[in-house]
Scaffold this motif. Structure first.
Motif, short mmCIF file in Angstrom:
data_model
loop_
_atom_site.label_atom_id
_atom_site.label_comp_id
_atom_site.label_asym_id
_atom_site.label_seq_id
_atom_site.Cartn_x
_atom_site.Cartn_y
_atom_site.Cartn_z
N ARG A 239 -0.22 8.84 -11.28
CA ARG A 239 0.06 10.15 -10.71
C ARG A 239 -0.76 10.40 -9.45
O ARG A 239 -0.29 11.02 -8.50
CB ARG A 239 -0.24 11.23 -11.76
N HIS A 240 -1.99 9.91 -9.44
CA HIS A 240 -2.87 10.20 -8.30
C HIS A 240 -3.04 9.01 -7.37
O HIS A 240 -3.90 9.03 -6.47
CB HIS A 240 -4.23 10.69 -8.82
N VAL B 296 -11.14 8.93 -3.15
CA VAL B 296 -10.26 9.05 -4.31
C VAL B 296 -9.54 7.73 -4.56
O VAL B 296 -9.56 7.18 -5.67
CB VAL B 296 -9.24 10.19 -4.15
N ARG B 297 -8.90 7.19 -3.54
CA ARG B 297 -8.10 5.98 -3.76
C ARG B 297 -8.97 4.82 -4.23
O ARG B 297 -8.54 4.01 -5.07
CB ARG B 297 -7.31 5.61 -2.50
N LYS B 298 -10.20 4.74 -3.73
CA LYS B 298 -11.09 3.67 -4.19
C LYS B 298 -11.46 3.85 -5.66
O LYS B 298 -11.58 2.87 -6.41
CB LYS B 298 -12.34 3.62 -3.32
N ALA B 299 -11.65 5.09 -6.09
CA ALA B 299 -11.98 5.34 -7.49
C ALA B 299 -10.78 5.11 -8.39
O ALA B 299 -10.91 4.61 -9.52
CB ALA B 299 -12.51 6.76 -7.67
N ALA C 183 1.98 -1.81 -6.32
CA ALA C 183 1.99 -2.72 -5.17
C ALA C 183 3.34 -2.77 -4.49
O ALA C 183 3.43 -3.05 -3.29
CB ALA C 183 1.58 -4.12 -5.62
N ALA C 184 4.38 -2.47 -5.25
CA ALA C 184 5.74 -2.50 -4.70
C ALA C 184 6.21 -1.14 -4.22
O ALA C 184 7.35 -1.00 -3.75
CB ALA C 184 6.72 -3.03 -5.76
N SER C 185 5.36 -0.13 -4.29
CA SER C 185 5.77 1.22 -3.91
C SER C 185 5.75 1.40 -2.40
O SER C 185 5.19 0.58 -1.66
CB SER C 185 4.85 2.25 -4.58
N SER C 186 6.34 2.48 -1.95
CA SER C 186 6.42 2.73 -0.51
C SER C 186 5.18 3.43 0.03
O SER C 186 4.91 3.37 1.24
CB SER C 186 7.65 3.59 -0.20
N GLY C 187 4.42 4.09 -0.83
CA GLY C 187 3.24 4.82 -0.37
C GLY C 187 2.10 3.89 -0.01
O GLY C 187 1.81 2.92 -0.73
N LYS C 188 1.43 4.16 1.09
CA LYS C 188 0.37 3.29 1.58
C LYS C 188 -0.80 3.20 0.61
O LYS C 188 -1.29 2.10 0.30
CB LYS C 188 -0.13 3.80 2.94
N ALA C 189 -1.26 4.35 0.10
CA ALA C 189 -2.40 4.36 -0.81
C ALA C 189 -2.06 3.64 -2.11
O ALA C 189 -2.83 2.79 -2.59
CB ALA C 189 -2.84 5.79 -1.10
N ALA C 190 -0.92 3.96 -2.69
CA ALA C 190 -0.52 3.32 -3.95
C ALA C 190 -0.35 1.82 -3.77
O ALA C 190 -0.74 1.03 -4.65
CB ALA C 190 0.78 3.95 -4.46
N ARG C 191 0.22 1.44 -2.65
CA ARG C 191 0.44 0.01 -2.40
C ARG C 191 -0.89 -0.73 -2.30
O ARG C 191 -1.05 -1.84 -2.84
CB ARG C 191 1.25 -0.16 -1.13
N TRP C 192 -1.87 -0.11 -1.62
CA TRP C 192 -3.19 -0.75 -1.53
C TRP C 192 -3.85 -0.83 -2.90
O TRP C 192 -4.41 -1.87 -3.27
CB TRP C 192 -4.09 0.03 -0.56
N ILE C 193 -3.82 0.27 -3.65
CA ILE C 193 -4.42 0.31 -4.99
C ILE C 193 -3.83 -0.79 -5.87
O ILE C 193 -4.55 -1.55 -6.53
CB ILE C 193 -4.22 1.69 -5.64
#
Length: 231
Positions: A161-162, A170-173, A200-210
């Motif tokens: 969700r986050h 936040v994204r690092k945590a 990893a397959a999502s379009s969002g930059k943060a989610a993809r990096w995570i």
């Protein structure tokens, strides 16, 4: 010398004698807030904490000093049994540094506040309060050996969700929490990798990096070998 009978004022005075301008400059390079810092390393602070031992009332005074090192010592020496939700929320209102957050998160897990505060802190829009939620998950995954796997697997939807929060701390945590769940054991690993691949397959930059970063670590040969040795 300082010891168990030392007051908060005694400890602060001792800390002032250890001030290092060179270390303060170095800390800033690691994203540590240095406005109130004295430049004392965390290993040295842990040594001081061992010398003065736990004292909850004194820990509260150390926190109130607003000095970086005194606040960390307050967190190191607070009594988990006396660290309640109200105090955690009060401290969280002042969080402005990743290292304070991560130290507090360990205390909150030891105080068994993770069950009541993770969802609440994750829903908070403040960057460092939200980070606290995922730092608690990351810490719990390592330290709560007897906690059922269902607890950690149950936090994966919160991580997803986050995962779109692009703020650095936040994204690092969130990434840290996902990786630590995956490293816990084979059952948690399978669930964490499934989520990591989806992110990893999502379009969002943060989610993809995570997701990509978590997949990289959790599917490494070293990690798979380690997990193969776990019951």
């Amino acid at each position: 010398m300082i010891g168990p009978s030392s007051t908060a004022a005694d400890i602060v005075a001792h800390l002032q004698t250890l001030r290092s301008e060179e270390n303060i400059v170095g800390m800033a390079r690691f994203g540590i807030r240095t406005e109130t810092a004295l430049g004392i390393s965390n290993p040295d602070l842990r040594g001081i904490a061992r010398a003065v031992k736990r004292n909850h009332a004194r820990a509260l005074h150390l926190w109130d000093s607003d000095i970086r090192e005194a606040r960390l010592l307050g967190l190191y020496t607070a009594d988990p049994a006396q660290t309640n939700e109200a105090l955690a929320r009060q401290w969280a209102d002042a969080f402005n540094s990743w290292e304070i957050v991560d130290t507090a998160a360990d205390l909150f897990v030891e105080a068994e506040l993770h069950r009541s505060l993770i969802e609440e802190f994750a829903a908070d829009e403040r960057e460092f309060v939200r980070r606290t939620a995922f730092a608690m998950i990351a810490g719990a995954a390592v330290h709560l050996k007897r906690e059922p796997d269902a607890t950690f697997i149950g936090w994966l939807p919160l991580i997803e969700r986050h995962s779109s929060d692009e703020r650095n701390f936040v994204r690092k945590a969130v990434n840290w929490a996902l990786r630590n769940i995956g490293k816990r054991n084979r059952a948690c690993h399978a669930e964490a990798v499934t989520l990591a691949r989806r992110l990893a397959a999502s379009s969002g930059k943060a989610a993809r990096w995570i997701g990509s970063d978590a997949v990289r670590e959790l599917t490494s040969a070293k990690m798979l070998e380690r997990l193969s040795k776990k019951a």
